[in-house]
Design an enzyme around this catalytic site. Sequence first.
Site, mmCIF file in Angstrom:
data_model
loop_
_atom_site.group_PDB
_atom_site.id
_atom_site.type_symbol
_atom_site.label_atom_id
_atom_site.label_comp_id
_atom_site.label_asym_id
_atom_site.label_seq_id
_atom_site.Cartn_x
_atom_site.Cartn_y
_atom_site.Cartn_z
ATOM 1 C CB CYS A 282 -0.974 -0.111 1.107
ATOM 2 S SG CYS A 282 -1.969 -1.292 1.530
HETATM 3 N N1 SAJ Z 1 6.409 2.141 8.810
HETATM 4 C C1 SAJ Z 1 7.685 2.850 9.322
HETATM 5 N N2 SAJ Z 1 7.511 3.774 9.954
HETATM 6 C C2 SAJ Z 1 6.221 4.158 10.613
HETATM 7 C C3 SAJ Z 1 5.109 3.244 10.033
HETATM 8 C C4 SAJ Z 1 5.287 2.372 9.053
HETATM 9 O O1 SAJ Z 1 8.672 2.625 8.718
HETATM 10 O O2 SAJ Z 1 5.996 4.719 11.722
HETATM 11 C C5 SAJ Z 1 6.851 1.185 7.708
HETATM 12 C C6 SAJ Z 1 6.262 -0.244 8.005
HETATM 13 O O3 SAJ Z 1 7.526 -0.973 8.702
HETATM 14 C C7 SAJ Z 1 6.005 -0.775 6.707
HETATM 15 C C8 SAJ Z 1 5.555 0.292 5.727
HETATM 16 O O4 SAJ Z 1 6.237 1.516 6.568
HETATM 17 O O5 SAJ Z 1 7.389 -1.347 5.971
HETATM 18 C C9 SAJ Z 1 4.246 0.410 5.673
HETATM 19 O O6 SAJ Z 1 3.711 0.334 6.990
HETATM 20 P P1 SAJ Z 1 2.097 0.488 7.533
HETATM 21 O O7 SAJ Z 1 2.045 0.502 8.982
HETATM 22 O O8 SAJ Z 1 1.605 1.783 6.779
HETATM 23 O O9 SAJ Z 1 1.288 -0.595 6.928
HETATM 24 P P2 SAJ Z 1 0.678 -1.126 5.493
HETATM 25 O O10 SAJ Z 1 1.428 -0.952 4.412
HETATM 26 O O11 SAJ Z 1 0.060 -2.547 5.904
HETATM 27 O O12 SAJ Z 1 -0.584 -0.030 5.591
HETATM 28 C C10 SAJ Z 1 -1.825 -0.339 5.813
HETATM 29 C C11 SAJ Z 1 -2.554 0.729 5.226
HETATM 30 N N3 SAJ Z 1 -4.003 0.137 5.088
HETATM 31 C C12 SAJ Z 1 -4.582 0.364 3.863
HETATM 32 O O13 SAJ Z 1 -3.954 0.940 3.088
HETATM 33 C C13 SAJ Z 1 -6.144 -0.006 3.736
HETATM 34 C C14 SAJ Z 1 -2.476 1.764 6.023
HETATM 35 O O14 SAJ Z 1 -3.537 2.885 5.297
HETATM 36 C C15 SAJ Z 1 -2.603 1.767 7.353
HETATM 37 O O15 SAJ Z 1 -2.717 2.958 7.952
HETATM 38 C C16 SAJ Z 1 -1.718 0.941 7.891
HETATM 39 O O16 SAJ Z 1 -1.922 -0.260 7.221
HETATM 40 C C17 SAJ Z 1 -1.796 0.754 9.426
HETATM 41 O O17 SAJ Z 1 -2.152 1.757 10.175
HETATM 42 O O18 SAJ Z 1 -1.310 -0.087 9.778
#
Ligand code: SAJ
Length: 442
Positions: A282
């Site tokens: 995403c």
């Molecule tokens: N990450 C960081 N630092 C952060 C947060 C995330 O480095 O502070 C990294 C994670 O390790 C990962 C990537 O970013 O590699 C994405 O992480 P994510 O927490 O955004 O997880 P995703 O990719 O599963 O995003 C989903 C998304 N959901 C949808 O698109 C429906 C996002 O909108 C959500 O906000 C997110 O999950 C969530 O909050 O967990």
Amino acid sequence: MQTTGFSTASLAAVLAEKIRSKKARCGVVGLGYVGLPLAVEMAGIGFEVTGLDVAASKVDQINSGTSYVQDVPSRHMAPLVASGKLRASIDFSVVAELDTINICVPTPLRKTKDPDMSYIVSACHEIAKYIRPGTLVILESTTYPGTTDELVRPILERPDLRVGQEIFLCFSPERVDPGNPKFNTKNIPKVVGGCTQACTQLGMLLYEQALDTVVPVSSTQVAEMVKLLENTFRMINIGLVNELAMMCERMEINVWEVIDAAATKPFGFMPFYPGPGLGGHCIPIDPFYLSWKSKQAGIEARFIELAGYINGQMPHFVADKVQNALNEHAKPLKGSHVHLMGVAYKKDVDDVRESPALDIAHLLAQRGARISYSDPFIPALRLDQEELQAQDPVAMAGTSDCVVIITNHTQMPYAEVLEKASLVVDTRNVMKGIVSEKIVRL
Ligand code: SAJ
């Protein structure tokens, strides 16, 4: 106005009644981490649901009551299959019997960072072959503003199947967060926008049957842009803290302490954390759908491009940190054994798509390191041309020259690893508060 023997009002009214009485036969196209939970949710509240997918293996697993999606336990799905409420098929001709169709197919990026709309186009062409008057179609795949109106509508629409008259078309962004124990398909508010008011009303009605909160918006374009804002917001803020981590390294400031202290501000701040890079299907991808469309509109999405660059630099930053940490121990990276602890793209998920661990492993191997990995969710991993098996992290800590914590899964033996290891590069602040010469932090 009379249209093809049915009045628009009666077509919408008949469909609305079928939805209210749960007699509507619902279809979900694309049975992945978005489509399958939605299909199960709708079948669970009484709709007869047909899942459609091009992968016969997925269809066979569902029809045998076996779930392949982490957030859908087989014990929840199997009874729905047994009762006939949920079935799956590769035969799109069933569309002719459906009243509603949710499209949940992938929207990846091409290598050129342009949107790959092939899955949506292919699904819509299949649906167009069989769709009949009185059907509601809702696109859920994350995409650029204008997709539903400019790409989907022309494929589905015919003189006898006009959107808003004989068929109804909406966009509703999927908001599934894989592995999230608190928020799931049922309790995550659902935004929906239709091509016409009647479309929006029908889209709202369908989701109101199965989901706790429905949020109508005025158009499909608004609904498409909502999701892109949500995920671009995350990607840019992650880029900000990753750049802050690089600054703090130069200034010898503990970036984690800075963020934790900033997070005490009770308003106007939301903590994000630096990491080894941006993974998943995403966050690294959705913002480029927006920048692509923005470019078409003549506006350069500079924030997105810059954040994409910075996030893309993190694997290199981590590889350099490992090399420098080994150097401090008088060990050249070349020939050293580096153990990667956690390779999934984020904590507590079983998905390595776009995981920075893959880039970091590639960079370290390119510089001559020998790589092993451990991850309770990933039993085997293809790294470049090599197939690796997950190892025991404690054993590897005792035999490797450096352990790199890349994914901070909850259930990992961090204390034992620290005890056995000679060097730990911690990219997730798992060792927060622990003072040890062995630990090098991001
Ligand atoms: N990450 C960081 N630092 C952060 C947060 C995330 O480095 O502070 C990294 C994670 O390790 C990962 C990537 O970013 O590699 C994405 O992480 P994510 O927490 O955004 O997880 P995703 O990719 O599963 O995003 C989903 C998304 N959901 C949808 O698109 C429906 C996002 O909108 C959500 O906000 C997110 O999950 C969530 O909050 O967990």
